[in-house]
Design a protein around this motif. Structure first.
Motif, PDB file in Angstrom:
ATOM      1  N   LEU A  59       2.068   9.189  -6.523  1.00 44.24           N
ATOM      2  CA  LEU A  59       2.661  10.527  -6.439  1.00 44.24           C
ATOM      3  C   LEU A  59       3.681  10.731  -7.561  1.00 44.24           C
ATOM      4  O   LEU A  59       3.756  11.811  -8.156  1.00 44.24           O
ATOM      5  CB  LEU A  59       3.319  10.712  -5.076  1.00 44.24           C
ATOM      6  N   ALA A  60       4.470   9.678  -7.844  1.00 40.19           N
ATOM      7  CA  ALA A  60       5.465   9.791  -8.908  1.00 40.19           C
ATOM      8  C   ALA A  60       4.806   9.986 -10.271  1.00 40.19           C
ATOM      9  O   ALA A  60       5.258  10.806 -11.084  1.00 40.19           O
ATOM     10  CB  ALA A  60       6.352   8.544  -8.915  1.00 40.19           C
ATOM     11  N   ILE A  98       0.837  -1.207   0.000  1.00 41.40           N
ATOM     12  CA  ILE A  98       0.000   0.000   0.000  1.00 41.40           C
ATOM     13  C   ILE A  98       0.869   1.253   0.000  1.00 41.40           C
ATOM     14  O   ILE A  98       0.592   2.225  -0.705  1.00 41.40           O
ATOM     15  CB  ILE A  98      -0.944  -0.021   1.217  1.00 41.40           C
ATOM     16  N   SER A  99       1.960   1.220   0.781  1.00 40.25           N
ATOM     17  CA  SER A  99       2.859   2.368   0.836  1.00 40.25           C
ATOM     18  C   SER A  99       3.524   2.619  -0.511  1.00 40.25           C
ATOM     19  O   SER A  99       3.587   3.763  -0.991  1.00 40.25           O
ATOM     20  CB  SER A  99       3.913   2.128   1.918  1.00 40.25           C
ATOM     21  N   ARG A 117       3.108  13.514 -14.880  1.00 44.55           N
ATOM     22  CA  ARG A 117       2.047  14.169 -15.656  1.00 44.55           C
ATOM     23  C   ARG A 117       2.244  15.689 -15.659  1.00 44.55           C
ATOM     24  O   ARG A 117       2.089  16.359 -16.698  1.00 44.55           O
ATOM     25  CB  ARG A 117       0.695  13.792 -15.058  1.00 44.55           C
ATOM     26  N   VAL A 118       2.610  16.232 -14.505  1.00 44.70           N
ATOM     27  CA  VAL A 118       2.855  17.675 -14.427  1.00 44.70           C
ATOM     28  C   VAL A 118       4.063  18.057 -15.281  1.00 44.70           C
ATOM     29  O   VAL A 118       4.053  19.085 -15.972  1.00 44.70           O
ATOM     30  CB  VAL A 118       3.070  18.082 -12.949  1.00 44.70           C
ATOM     31  N   LEU A 119       5.111  17.218 -15.249  1.00 46.41           N
ATOM     32  CA  LEU A 119       6.299  17.493 -16.051  1.00 46.41           C
ATOM     33  C   LEU A 119       5.971  17.491 -17.539  1.00 46.41           C
ATOM     34  O   LEU A 119       6.445  18.353 -18.295  1.00 46.41           O
ATOM     35  CB  LEU A 119       7.366  16.447 -15.744  1.00 46.41           C
TER      36      LEU A 119
END
Length: 560
Positions: free
Chosen positions: A241-242, A233-234, A247-249
């Protein structure tokens, strides 16, 4: 000593005439209510002489010899002390006398009362006025406490030292046992090496861990399973998050117009994973046959006596195979391929074993064995391709395209097979192929072009077989344009090469230079040889050259 009750005769004192004649070593006094009870006790006794009364008065001074304590009352009193209950039920609080409170302290955690142990800092359940039996049990089992008590009578305990290696430098530091870190490393070990969870409970595994560190605390396989799920799960949340950051990059690159080739080389899918998806879809058409073999192998391997009978039949038939039965992992198709290969080599053994064991119910039929043989040939190609993709001692990006072409060629050949189950398998796998490789993978294509053995020759040869007839030329042109674009980017970034190419001049004046005459040799060269134009780029010259054909020796591209 327990205080006698005022309503009943004291049972905890036993009088002895022999002890009455001895002299009391210490004065003894009772409280007022005890004196009244003692007076009533003496008054209730009928005496025959003053001497006897005097004897009883002397006996009222207790000594070590004339007092016998009733252990039952003492045990009850101690238990009440440990539970925090005063024997006289006084309203005022009484100091706790249990030994556990020397090493425990009472705290409040989220409104709940807990007993915290000073050694391991664990919080145990506790209720005011409750028993302390579980606290005593923790004292005996606590490993940090045992480690602290070791050598207690031999002076102060020394700290454990360890060497930390940071950037090649060894530094001496104090070692601290971290239980959480140990469990985390255990999870990684069991996941990476695929060990069974029950191994953590093996006796010698525990001994081995304690030989490395005496503070190691064994855990159960259920605990290990829960730790694995927590790590899953972690890691899943970290991956989300990665991916969000990627996607933002990508959006930032698009906004700045720096996303080359329309983003085709920004996100490249894992080829080995795509192969796995293709094979898993294809194997669904022969699931029943594979399940029979899987249950057969499982049935034999679960019992040493059954496996012994099976091996005896192998020896009696004098089979040349040295492979043992392999039980696959359903999520890993290459292990399924290994299981089918081994089962095929022992095909005759299974039928013989059926004659000896009437409880064996999963014997494949002759038709099933034929299907297994076809599937095994089918999977052999994928197995070879996966091994190439998974290479670690050599570059692999230049090898992908040729292997993908082999897979496509095999699917095209099998799509015209007359057997229905083969056609269905091929159809499902071609759907997956077109989904992920329907568009040209530029990274894979450019990697192949930069291999001197392939260059553009492999592109021109394989693309018509991979892509439709009306679309393959477009993909070939895309590869050429991409190569030219990357070469120009390379020249613009490398300022030294760019400057050296642009500053190459001659000191002589072209207007004053004499015109060179051509002779017969120059004309012969022009007629019989390929001439390299002066304005031709290095990438064009590389592509126009012939391909390199290595001999039988191992080809190492990085040595060129």
């Amino acid at each position: 000593m327990a205080t006698p009750s005022t309503t009943s005769q004291p049972k905890s004192i036993c009088l002895s005439l022999d002890a009455a004649t001895s002299t009391a070593s210490q004065p003894f006094s009772l409280r007022d209510d005890a004196d009244c009870a003692h007076h009533d006790f003496l008054s209730s006794i009928v005496v025959e002489s003053p001497l006897q009364i005097q004897s009883f008065k002397e006996m009222s001074r207790p000594t070590k010899a004339n007092i016998v304590i009733d252990m039952e009352d003492v045990d009850k009193d101690d238990e009440m002390d440990e539970m925090g209950i005063d024997a006289t039920e006084a309203k005022t609080s009484r100091k706790k006398r249990s030994v556990v409170w020397k090493e425990f302290e009472i705290i409040t955690n989220n409104g709940d009362m807990k007993a915290r142990y000073n050694h391991c800092k664990n919080n145990l359940a506790y209720k005011k006025g409750g028993a302390t039996t579980h606290l005593k049990r923790h004292l005996k089992l606590c490993t940090p406490r045992k480690a602290t008590l070791v050598g207690k009578d031999k002076g102060p305990k020394q700290s454990l030292l360890s060497f930390d290696v940071t950037e090649g430098d060894e530094m001496l530091s104090i070692f601290k046992y971290d239980k959480g870190k140990v469990r985390e490393e255990l999870v990684k070990m069991f996941v990476v090496h695929k060990y069974p969870f029950r191994m953590v409970e093996h006796e010698f595994f525990t001994k081995f861990c304690r030989s490395l560190n005496p503070k190691y605390e064994p855990i159960k396989r259920q605990t290990l399973k829960l730790d694995c799920m927590k790590m899953y799960i972690s890691e899943k949340e970290s991956l989300k998050l990665a991916l969000a950051a990627v996607r933002v990059l990508k959006e930032n690159f698009e906004a700045k117009e720096k996303l080359h080739f329309g983003g085709k080389i920004f996100h490249v899918r894992c080829c080995a994973h795509i192969l796995n998806l293709m094979v898993q879809d294809g194997l669904t058409e022969v699931r029943d046959v594979i399940e029979n073999i899987r249950e057969s192998v499982k049935y034999l391997k679960l019992s040493p006596s059954r496996l012994y009978k099976f091996n005896e039949i192998v020896k009696s038939l004098k089979l040349s195979t040295s492979k043992r039965l392999i039980l696959d992992v359903p999520t890993r198709w290459n292990s399924t391929y290994a299981m089918l290969e081994c089962a095929l080599e022992n095909k005759s053994v299974f039928s013989r074993y059926k004659e000896r064991d009437y409880n064996y119910k999963w014997l494949p039929s002759d038709e099933d064995w034929k299907r297994v043989a076809e599937v095994s040939k089918f999977l052999e190609v994928f197995n070879d391709v996966t091994k190439v993709f998974s290479g670690r001692k050599y570059p692999t990006s230049n090898l992908f395209l040729r292997q993908i072409w082999k897979v496509r060629k095999m699917l095209n050949d099998m799509s015209i097979d007359n057997r229905d189950f083969v056609k269905r398998m091929t159809l499902k796998m071609k759907e997956k192929f077109d989904k992920y490789w329907g568009e040209c993978n530029l990274v894979m294509a450019i990697g192949a072009v930069l291999d001197p053995r392939y260059k553009m020759k492999l592109i021109v040869y394989s693309f018509p077989k991979i892509y439709p007839a009306d679309d393959f030329q477009r993909h070939i042109d895309d590869v050429r344009e991409s190569l030219q674009f990357l070469y120009k980017e390379y020249l613009s970034v490398d300022s030294q090469i760019n400057s050296s190419m642009s500053s190459a001049t001659y000191d002589s004046n072209p207007s004053q230079a004499k015109k060179q005459k051509t002779d017969d040799f120059d004309e012969w060269v022009i007629t019989n040889s390929d001439i390299i134009p002066g304005n031709k780029s290095e990438i064009d010259m590389y592509l126009d050259e012939g391909v390199y054909k290595p001999g039988n020796e191992e080809y190492r591209i990085l040595m060129l």
